[in-house]
Design a protein around this motif. Structure first.
Motif, PDB file in Angstrom:
ATOM      1  N   HIS A  57       0.800  -1.213   0.066  1.00 35.27           N
ATOM      2  CA  HIS A  57       0.026  -0.044   0.064  1.00 35.27           C
ATOM      3  C   HIS A  57       0.966   1.321  -0.032  1.00 35.27           C
ATOM      4  O   HIS A  57       1.738   1.112   0.915  1.00 35.27           O
ATOM      5  CB  HIS A  57      -0.892   0.073   1.313  1.00 35.27           C
ATOM      6  CG  HIS A  57      -2.075  -0.952   1.292  1.00 35.27           C
ATOM      7  ND1 HIS A  57      -1.758  -2.289   1.546  1.00 35.27           N
ATOM      8  CD2 HIS A  57      -3.335  -0.951   0.743  1.00 35.27           C
ATOM      9  CE1 HIS A  57      -2.859  -3.117   1.391  1.00 35.27           C
ATOM     10  NE2 HIS A  57      -3.823  -2.175   0.863  1.00 35.27           N
ATOM     11  N   ARG A  72      -6.400   2.807   1.240  1.00 33.30           N
ATOM     12  CA  ARG A  72      -7.312   1.881   0.758  1.00 33.30           C
ATOM     13  C   ARG A  72      -6.588   0.757  -0.114  1.00 33.30           C
ATOM     14  O   ARG A  72      -5.440   1.244  -0.736  1.00 33.30           O
ATOM     15  CB  ARG A  72      -8.483   2.343   0.398  1.00 33.30           C
ATOM     16  CG  ARG A  72      -9.201   3.216   1.521  1.00 33.30           C
ATOM     17  CD  ARG A  72     -10.246   4.023   0.997  1.00 33.30           C
ATOM     18  NE  ARG A  72     -11.171   3.286  -0.095  1.00 33.30           N
ATOM     19  CZ  ARG A  72     -11.913   3.772  -1.003  1.00 33.30           C
ATOM     20  NH1 ARG A  72     -11.792   4.930  -1.221  1.00 33.30           N
ATOM     21  NH2 ARG A  72     -12.533   2.956  -1.931  1.00 33.30           N
ATOM     22  N   THR A  73      -7.192  -0.345  -0.403  1.00 31.64           N
ATOM     23  CA  THR A  73      -6.755  -1.158  -1.324  1.00 31.64           C
ATOM     24  C   THR A  73      -7.386  -0.819  -2.596  1.00 31.64           C
ATOM     25  O   THR A  73      -8.527  -1.445  -2.854  1.00 31.64           O
ATOM     26  CB  THR A  73      -7.010  -2.606  -0.910  1.00 31.64           C
ATOM     27  OG1 THR A  73      -6.430  -2.831   0.518  1.00 31.64           O
ATOM     28  CG2 THR A  73      -6.453  -3.702  -1.792  1.00 31.64           C
ATOM     29  N   THR A  74      -6.727  -0.166  -3.363  1.00 31.95           N
ATOM     30  CA  THR A  74      -7.218   0.262  -4.634  1.00 31.95           C
ATOM     31  C   THR A  74      -5.897   0.419  -5.635  1.00 31.95           C
ATOM     32  O   THR A  74      -4.975   0.433  -5.382  1.00 31.95           O
ATOM     33  CB  THR A  74      -7.860   1.712  -4.701  1.00 31.95           C
ATOM     34  OG1 THR A  74      -6.662   2.664  -4.268  1.00 31.95           O
ATOM     35  CG2 THR A  74      -8.850   1.925  -3.662  1.00 31.95           C
ATOM     36  N   ARG A 134      -2.065   1.181   5.263  1.00 34.84           N
ATOM     37  CA  ARG A 134      -3.513   1.041   5.919  1.00 34.84           C
ATOM     38  C   ARG A 134      -3.678   1.950   6.802  1.00 34.84           C
ATOM     39  O   ARG A 134      -4.632   2.437   7.458  1.00 34.84           O
ATOM     40  CB  ARG A 134      -3.910  -0.301   5.672  1.00 34.84           C
ATOM     41  CG  ARG A 134      -4.284  -0.727   4.404  1.00 34.84           C
ATOM     42  CD  ARG A 134      -4.884  -2.219   4.358  1.00 34.84           C
ATOM     43  NE  ARG A 134      -4.176  -3.273   5.134  1.00 34.84           N
ATOM     44  CZ  ARG A 134      -4.433  -4.537   5.167  1.00 34.84           C
ATOM     45  NH1 ARG A 134      -5.442  -4.945   4.692  1.00 34.84           N
ATOM     46  NH2 ARG A 134      -3.596  -5.257   6.101  1.00 34.84           N
TER      47      ARG A 134
END
Length: 189
Positions: free
Chosen positions: A111, A120-122, A115
């Motif tokens: 990331h 965010r996990t995008t 986090r």
């Protein structure tokens, strides 16, 4: 002398699947079906046979040469954006660490904004990383860790992933497939 296709087991005869416009449904992974699925699609009249192996399979009443290339009769519109998966992420980043640039087998993802800091996990916040770089960066941003990214992460289109996939040809390509595939490197049959 026997043709190599004649002695092949049917399971060693995958079928390249083309869209109705005669382009592969997918380059990476290459759109191939097992022979059973291809034969079923032929009998259901959902595909046209473009090329075939010399290898036959038989039923009590019929013999059919196994298709090596088929084209769908109905065009399948590719989705504009691919799903966010680990594999697609690695493909977007060309299987290279975005911090040091190395190509290693044991890739992870990182990331960019951790986090713990609200990241965010995008597509836009995750990059491919080797384990040493991922550990070194830890819970910091690239700027905080003094580890600049080679390329800023983006949400790729399906077309971009297909283009990246063309840089990684599969190990096996039957000679009848060559006219339908366009790779960035010279291929051997």
């Amino acid at each position: 002398m026997f043709h190599p296709d004649l002695i092949r087991h049917p399971d060693a005869c995958p079928t390249l699947v083309l869209n109705a416009d005669y382009t592969p449904l997918s380059y990476y992974p290459l759109s191939i079906w097992p022979w059973q699925t291809a034969v079923k699609a032929v009998f259901l009249d959902r595909v046209d046979i473009v090329a075939h192996y010399e290898r036959e399979v038989r039923s009590p009443t019929q013999a059919i040469r196994l298709p090596s290339v088929i084209a769908l009769k109905q065009y399948v519109k590719p989705s504009q954006f691919p799903a966010f998966t680990r594999f697609n992420l690695f493909l977007r980043d060309r299987f290279a660490c975005q911090y040091c640039g190395t190509h290693v087998r044991d890739l992870t993802f990182d990331h960019v904004v951790p986090r713990a800091q609200g990241g965010r996990t995008t597509w836009e916040n995750v990059v491919t990383s080797c384990s040493p770089c991922n550990l070194r960066k830890g819970g910091r941003t690239p700027k905080q860790a003094a580890m600049p990214l080679h390329i800023e992460p983006i949400r790729p289109t399906s077309w971009q992933l297909q283009e990246h996939g063309r840089s990684f040809p599969p190990n096996y390509l039957h000679e009848t497939w060559h006219d339908w595939l366009y790779w960035d490197v010279e291929l051997e049959a």
